[in-house]
Scaffold this motif. Structure first.
Motif, PDB file in Angstrom:
ATOM      1  N   GLY A  41     -64.472 -34.915  66.481  1.00  0.00           N
ATOM      2  CA  GLY A  41     -64.593 -35.096  67.927  1.00  0.00           C
ATOM      3  C   GLY A  41     -65.956 -35.637  68.305  1.00  0.00           C
ATOM      4  O   GLY A  41     -66.444 -36.603  67.713  1.00  0.00           O
ATOM      5  N   LEU A  42     -66.591 -34.983  69.276  1.00  0.00           N
ATOM      6  CA  LEU A  42     -67.912 -35.420  69.735  1.00  0.00           C
ATOM      7  C   LEU A  42     -69.048 -34.672  69.045  1.00  0.00           C
ATOM      8  O   LEU A  42     -70.220 -34.909  69.348  1.00  0.00           O
ATOM      9  CB  LEU A  42     -68.023 -35.231  71.257  1.00  0.00           C
ATOM     10  CG  LEU A  42     -67.041 -36.047  72.102  1.00  0.00           C
ATOM     11  CD1 LEU A  42     -67.207 -35.714  73.577  1.00  0.00           C
ATOM     12  CD2 LEU A  42     -67.236 -37.547  71.872  1.00  0.00           C
ATOM     13  N   VAL A  43     -68.713 -33.774  68.129  1.00  0.00           N
ATOM     14  CA  VAL A  43     -69.745 -33.006  67.419  1.00  0.00           C
ATOM     15  C   VAL A  43     -70.516 -33.939  66.486  1.00  0.00           C
ATOM     16  O   VAL A  43     -69.931 -34.754  65.785  1.00  0.00           O
ATOM     17  CB  VAL A  43     -69.105 -31.859  66.608  1.00  0.00           C
ATOM     18  CG1 VAL A  43     -70.181 -31.050  65.891  1.00  0.00           C
ATOM     19  CG2 VAL A  43     -68.291 -30.960  67.520  1.00  0.00           C
ATOM     20  N   HIS A  44     -71.841 -33.804  66.466  1.00  0.00           N
ATOM     21  CA  HIS A  44     -72.621 -34.707  65.612  1.00  0.00           C
ATOM     22  C   HIS A  44     -72.565 -34.257  64.162  1.00  0.00           C
ATOM     23  O   HIS A  44     -71.747 -33.413  63.787  1.00  0.00           O
ATOM     24  CB  HIS A  44     -74.048 -34.866  66.153  1.00  0.00           C
ATOM     25  CG  HIS A  44     -74.970 -33.732  65.888  1.00  0.00           C
ATOM     26  ND1 HIS A  44     -74.683 -32.418  66.184  1.00  0.00           N
ATOM     27  CD2 HIS A  44     -76.218 -33.708  65.344  1.00  0.00           C
ATOM     28  CE1 HIS A  44     -75.699 -31.653  65.854  1.00  0.00           C
ATOM     29  NE2 HIS A  44     -76.641 -32.406  65.326  1.00  0.00           N
ATOM     30  N   ARG A  45     -73.382 -34.820  63.319  1.00  0.00           N
ATOM     31  CA  ARG A  45     -73.219 -34.792  61.862  1.00  0.00           C
ATOM     32  C   ARG A  45     -73.246 -33.408  61.220  1.00  0.00           C
ATOM     33  O   ARG A  45     -72.802 -33.244  60.089  1.00  0.00           O
ATOM     34  CB  ARG A  45     -74.298 -35.664  61.206  1.00  0.00           C
ATOM     35  CG  ARG A  45     -75.711 -35.193  61.513  1.00  0.00           C
ATOM     36  CD  ARG A  45     -76.777 -36.165  61.070  1.00  0.00           C
ATOM     37  NE  ARG A  45     -78.092 -35.720  61.495  1.00  0.00           N
ATOM     38  CZ  ARG A  45     -78.630 -36.003  62.672  1.00  0.00           C
ATOM     39  NH1 ARG A  45     -77.939 -36.725  63.553  1.00  0.00           N
ATOM     40  NH2 ARG A  45     -79.829 -35.566  62.992  1.00  0.00           N
ATOM     41  N   PRO A  48     -68.867 -28.583  63.144  1.00  0.00           N
ATOM     42  CA  PRO A  48     -68.692 -27.290  63.812  1.00  0.00           C
ATOM     43  C   PRO A  48     -69.222 -26.155  62.941  1.00  0.00           C
ATOM     44  O   PRO A  48     -68.992 -26.117  61.732  1.00  0.00           O
ATOM     45  CB  PRO A  48     -67.169 -27.188  63.969  1.00  0.00           C
ATOM     46  CG  PRO A  48     -66.678 -28.602  63.920  1.00  0.00           C
ATOM     47  CD  PRO A  48     -67.603 -29.313  62.986  1.00  0.00           C
ATOM     48  N   SER A  49     -69.966 -25.259  63.560  1.00  0.00           N
ATOM     49  CA  SER A  49     -70.536 -24.108  62.850  1.00  0.00           C
ATOM     50  C   SER A  49     -71.410 -24.531  61.668  1.00  0.00           C
ATOM     51  O   SER A  49     -71.571 -23.789  60.705  1.00  0.00           O
ATOM     52  CB  SER A  49     -69.418 -23.165  62.366  1.00  0.00           C
ATOM     53  OG  SER A  49     -68.549 -22.816  63.412  1.00  0.00           O
ATOM     54  N   ARG A  50     -71.955 -25.748  61.735  1.00  0.00           N
ATOM     55  CA  ARG A  50     -72.819 -26.308  60.690  1.00  0.00           C
ATOM     56  C   ARG A  50     -72.118 -26.380  59.328  1.00  0.00           C
ATOM     57  O   ARG A  50     -72.754 -26.376  58.275  1.00  0.00           O
ATOM     58  CB  ARG A  50     -74.127 -25.498  60.562  1.00  0.00           C
ATOM     59  CG  ARG A  50     -75.044 -25.635  61.749  1.00  0.00           C
ATOM     60  CD  ARG A  50     -76.327 -24.851  61.571  1.00  0.00           C
ATOM     61  NE  ARG A  50     -77.118 -25.302  60.433  1.00  0.00           N
ATOM     62  CZ  ARG A  50     -77.925 -26.361  60.441  1.00  0.00           C
ATOM     63  NH1 ARG A  50     -78.030 -27.107  61.530  1.00  0.00           N
ATOM     64  NH2 ARG A  50     -78.597 -26.684  59.361  1.00  0.00           N
ATOM     65  N   VAL A  69     -72.670 -38.350  58.493  1.00  0.00           N
ATOM     66  CA  VAL A  69     -72.909 -39.525  59.320  1.00  0.00           C
ATOM     67  C   VAL A  69     -72.626 -39.242  60.791  1.00  0.00           C
ATOM     68  O   VAL A  69     -71.748 -38.451  61.124  1.00  0.00           O
ATOM     69  CB  VAL A  69     -72.037 -40.709  58.836  1.00  0.00           C
ATOM     70  CG1 VAL A  69     -70.548 -40.404  58.962  1.00  0.00           C
ATOM     71  CG2 VAL A  69     -72.396 -41.995  59.588  1.00  0.00           C
ATOM     72  N   ASP A  70     -73.399 -39.880  61.648  1.00  0.00           N
ATOM     73  CA  ASP A  70     -73.091 -39.968  63.070  1.00  0.00           C
ATOM     74  C   ASP A  70     -72.436 -41.318  63.310  1.00  0.00           C
ATOM     75  O   ASP A  70     -73.105 -42.367  63.207  1.00  0.00           O
ATOM     76  CB  ASP A  70     -74.367 -39.869  63.917  1.00  0.00           C
ATOM     77  CG  ASP A  70     -74.897 -38.458  64.033  1.00  0.00           C
ATOM     78  OD1 ASP A  70     -74.098 -37.520  63.904  1.00  0.00           O
ATOM     79  OD2 ASP A  70     -76.114 -38.303  64.257  1.00  0.00           O
ATOM     80  N   LEU A  71     -71.136 -41.314  63.581  1.00  0.00           N
ATOM     81  CA  LEU A  71     -70.479 -42.564  63.928  1.00  0.00           C
ATOM     82  C   LEU A  71     -70.929 -43.011  65.315  1.00  0.00           C
ATOM     83  O   LEU A  71     -71.494 -42.234  66.085  1.00  0.00           O
ATOM     84  CB  LEU A  71     -68.959 -42.387  63.881  1.00  0.00           C
ATOM     85  CG  LEU A  71     -68.368 -42.044  62.499  1.00  0.00           C
ATOM     86  CD1 LEU A  71     -66.872 -41.797  62.612  1.00  0.00           C
ATOM     87  CD2 LEU A  71     -68.655 -43.144  61.485  1.00  0.00           C
TER      88      LEU A  71
END
Length: 291
Positions: A41-45, A48-50, A69-71
């Protein structure tokens, strides 16, 4: 950071626009393959929950490199103007793959993703011959021939959990909740509506393509998937995948939340993934690389 891994920034594309973090085993270790963690989703690299951070460092300890990666449009990577979503993902991955080859050589790749990250992993694996593994967390799964029967069983079992006054109480509470939320989780509230889902044909072709490369798929379904995933074996059936009894695995973790908020569940995921890596193809001498 663990003493058994090294982390560095890896940028890709024109103007170093695509941002990622590369996690490497300790310098004396030969790298077997590179895991690429795609955004959920919108969560960065970090995931969720690292979970991506933890998995990358665990994998480094057993000889795998990882790229988180950050798309485009997420985290530290700017959006691509005037490019639609699917084309943007394809271009980002092409740039990232080139950067990985420049840094580590032509190593095999394993694509990993939760939710929309799993959707993108399916599409990218189908189009890229170097992909020998897919870690799919809550991927889309389409109905098989047993879907209706298992749906009825699931409804019956759920109904049996409630009886008498308890069932009436829960019904009243649900009605109040529906009124306050203007109709509950239907229509635009359906989380699948927010995903650009691969077709059943694309999913089947991707799984079979990875298998044809002597690779493996690990598909894990959480409680989130219970609206479309009804029984273990459904994913294998809809992808026509005989290899699920050998190299690949399909698991249903009913009690696990979609975003793995429980440390116990994150650790369960880590241990499962580490065991599953033994099913990935062993690289030849020329394919391995030192950091």
């Amino acid at each position: 950071m663990s003493a058994r891994c090294v982390e560095e920034v890896l940028t890709a594309g024109r103007g170093a626009r695509v941002f990622s973090i590369l996690t490497l085993p300790e310098p004396s270790t030969k790298i077997q393959a590179v895991f690429v963690f795609l955004n959920a989703g919108l969560v960065h690299r970090v995931g969720p929950s690292r979970m991506n951070v933890r998995l990358a460092r665990k994998l480094a300890a057993v000889g795998f490199a990882s790229v988180r990666v950050d798309l485009s449009g997420k985290g530290d990577t700017p959006a691509r103007p005037d490019v639609d979503y699917l084309d943007s993902v394809t271009e980002d991955f092409a740039d990232l793959h080139a950067a990985i080859r420049n840094r580590l050589g032509n190593l095999p790749l394993v694509l990993a993703g939760l939710c929309s990250g799993a959707d993108n992993a399916v599409r990218l694996a189908l189009a890229n011959e170097t992909v020998v593994g897919m870690l799919l967390l809550d991927p889309m799964c389409y109905p098989d021939s047993d879907y209706r029967r298992w749906s009825l069983i699931d409804r019956y079992l759920r109904w049996q959990q409630y009886s008498g006054k308890l069932r009436m109480f829960l019904s009243r509470q649900r009605s109040k909740s529906d009124e306050s939320e203007a109709g509950g989780t239907t229509g635009q509230d359906d989380p699948l509506k927010l995903r650009v889902l691969p077709s059943i044909e694309d999913t089947a072709n991707a799984v079979q393509a990875v298998d044809g490369r002597n690779g493996a798929t690990l598909a894990i379904f959480s409680n989130y998937a219970s609206s479309y995933y009804k029984h273990r074996g459904q994913f294998a059936a809809t992808t026509y995948q005989k290899a699920f009894s050998t190299r690949s695995q399909e698991l249903w973790w009913r009690g696990v939340k979609h975003t793995y908020k429980s440390l116990t569940h994150v650790e369960r995921l880590e241990n499962t993934v580490l065991r599953w890596t033994s099913a990935l193809p062993k690289p030849s001498r020329g394919d391995t690389a030192a950091p």
